[in-house]
Design a protein around this motif. Structure first.
Motif, mmCIF file in Angstrom:
data_model
loop_
_atom_site.group_PDB
_atom_site.id
_atom_site.type_symbol
_atom_site.label_atom_id
_atom_site.label_comp_id
_atom_site.label_asym_id
_atom_site.label_seq_id
_atom_site.Cartn_x
_atom_site.Cartn_y
_atom_site.Cartn_z
ATOM 1 N N LYS A 166 56.251 -11.344 17.239
ATOM 2 C CA LYS A 166 56.029 -10.194 16.033
ATOM 3 C C LYS A 166 56.213 -11.020 14.680
ATOM 4 O O LYS A 166 56.336 -9.909 13.577
ATOM 5 C CB LYS A 166 55.694 -8.517 16.290
ATOM 6 N N ASN A 170 55.505 -10.296 6.945
ATOM 7 C CA ASN A 170 54.612 -10.187 5.778
ATOM 8 C C ASN A 170 54.289 -8.880 5.918
ATOM 9 O O ASN A 170 53.692 -8.780 4.767
ATOM 10 C CB ASN A 170 53.165 -11.092 5.947
ATOM 11 N N TYR A 171 54.071 -7.687 6.426
ATOM 12 C CA TYR A 171 53.678 -6.442 5.998
ATOM 13 C C TYR A 171 54.678 -5.806 6.149
ATOM 14 O O TYR A 171 54.814 -4.636 5.540
ATOM 15 C CB TYR A 171 53.435 -6.124 7.325
ATOM 16 N N HIS A 172 56.505 -6.032 6.830
ATOM 17 C CA HIS A 172 57.338 -4.952 6.158
ATOM 18 C C HIS A 172 58.689 -5.786 5.868
ATOM 19 O O HIS A 172 59.850 -5.156 5.444
ATOM 20 C CB HIS A 172 58.116 -4.445 8.068
ATOM 21 N N HIS A 173 58.684 -6.892 6.277
ATOM 22 C CA HIS A 173 59.252 -8.029 4.637
ATOM 23 C C HIS A 173 61.051 -8.380 5.580
ATOM 24 O O HIS A 173 61.760 -7.425 5.217
ATOM 25 C CB HIS A 173 59.559 -7.742 3.487
ATOM 26 N N ASN A 207 56.213 -12.704 12.467
ATOM 27 C CA ASN A 207 55.449 -13.274 11.119
ATOM 28 C C ASN A 207 54.108 -11.472 10.997
ATOM 29 O O ASN A 207 54.314 -11.552 9.963
ATOM 30 C CB ASN A 207 53.540 -14.106 11.900
ATOM 31 N N TYR A 208 54.233 -11.412 11.765
ATOM 32 C CA TYR A 208 53.733 -9.613 11.076
ATOM 33 C C TYR A 208 55.083 -8.459 10.436
ATOM 34 O O TYR A 208 54.574 -9.005 9.666
ATOM 35 C CB TYR A 208 53.600 -8.763 12.441
#
Length: 218
Positions: free
Chosen positions: A182, A188-191, A184-185
């Motif tokens: 996870k 990108n979403y939670h830095h 990349n997720y």
């Protein structure tokens, strides 16, 4: 070259071939025929040295365990004078570094599913026994740090070191897996990087086993 050296070279060549195929094709999709072709030996020769594909997988894991142990010992020397919780944190950092530097060995070790036959008596397999011994050596390092932390008053004395080590080991593997698949997720979403996720998770694990007040005593 004496016969013993030739035998060792052939054995290592077969393990090299198996490792290359396991890492490129995957263990399940690789066959002994594939390994024989990759090693440029007949299948009969391969079976003269190894009785199964699984035995070769143990040999690959042995290489990974040896690399991990070497890293743990090297990094451990830098923190010998630190309290147990600091050394435990360093151990976790080394695990993370191993997963980054040697991802294929990491996957081979931590994705292996133990079978019932692995523990049946009367089925000798030197590769399997050595592999499990190396794994227990690492597990012993972890339990040893937990016991030292209890003696130092850092970790809770009501915890069983072995059971606690199993839980920490399981949690680390779970976080490792999540942080990789996870990555990349989360970025990108939670830095949040994989390293940050793992470090934060392990800090939570350490706090859960520390005495009230937490941290090393002054």
């Amino acid at each position: 070259m004496n016969p013993g050296e030739g035998k060792t070279m052939r054995r290592n060549k077969i393990i090299n071939a198996a490792e290359k195929l396991f890492f490129s094709k995957g263990y399940e999709r690789s066959t002994m025929d594939d390994i024989a072709r990759e090693a440029h030996f007949s299948k009969r020769t391969v079976y003269a040295y190894f009785n199964s594909k699984e035995q070769l997988h143990f040999e690959v894991m042995i290489r990974g365990y040896r690399q991990l142990i070497a890293m743990l010992k090297k990094e451990g020397k830098k923190t010998n004078d630190r309290p147990a919780d600091g050394r435990l944190e360093q151990m976790a950092d080394t695990f993370y570094q191993f997963s980054t530097d040697f991802p294929d060995y990491f996957a081979a070790i931590f994705s292996y599913e133990n079978g019932e036959s692995d523990f049946q008596k009367g089925i000798p397999d030197q590769s399997r026994e050595e592999c499990y011994k190396l794994g227990e050596d690492i597990f012993g390092m972890l339990t040893g740090l937990l016991r030292e932390g209890q003696e130092e008053g850092i970790f809770r004395n009501d915890l069983d070191p072995v059971k606690t080590a199993i839980v920490l080991w399981s949690c680390m593997v779970g976080v490792f897996h999540t942080s990789k698949v996870k990555a990349n997720y989360f970025q990108n979403y939670h830095h949040t990087s994989s390293k940050d996720l793992f470090s934060g998770a392990f800090q939570m694990m350490i706090r859960s086993i520390q005495n009230e007040g937490g941290g090393s005593p002054e």
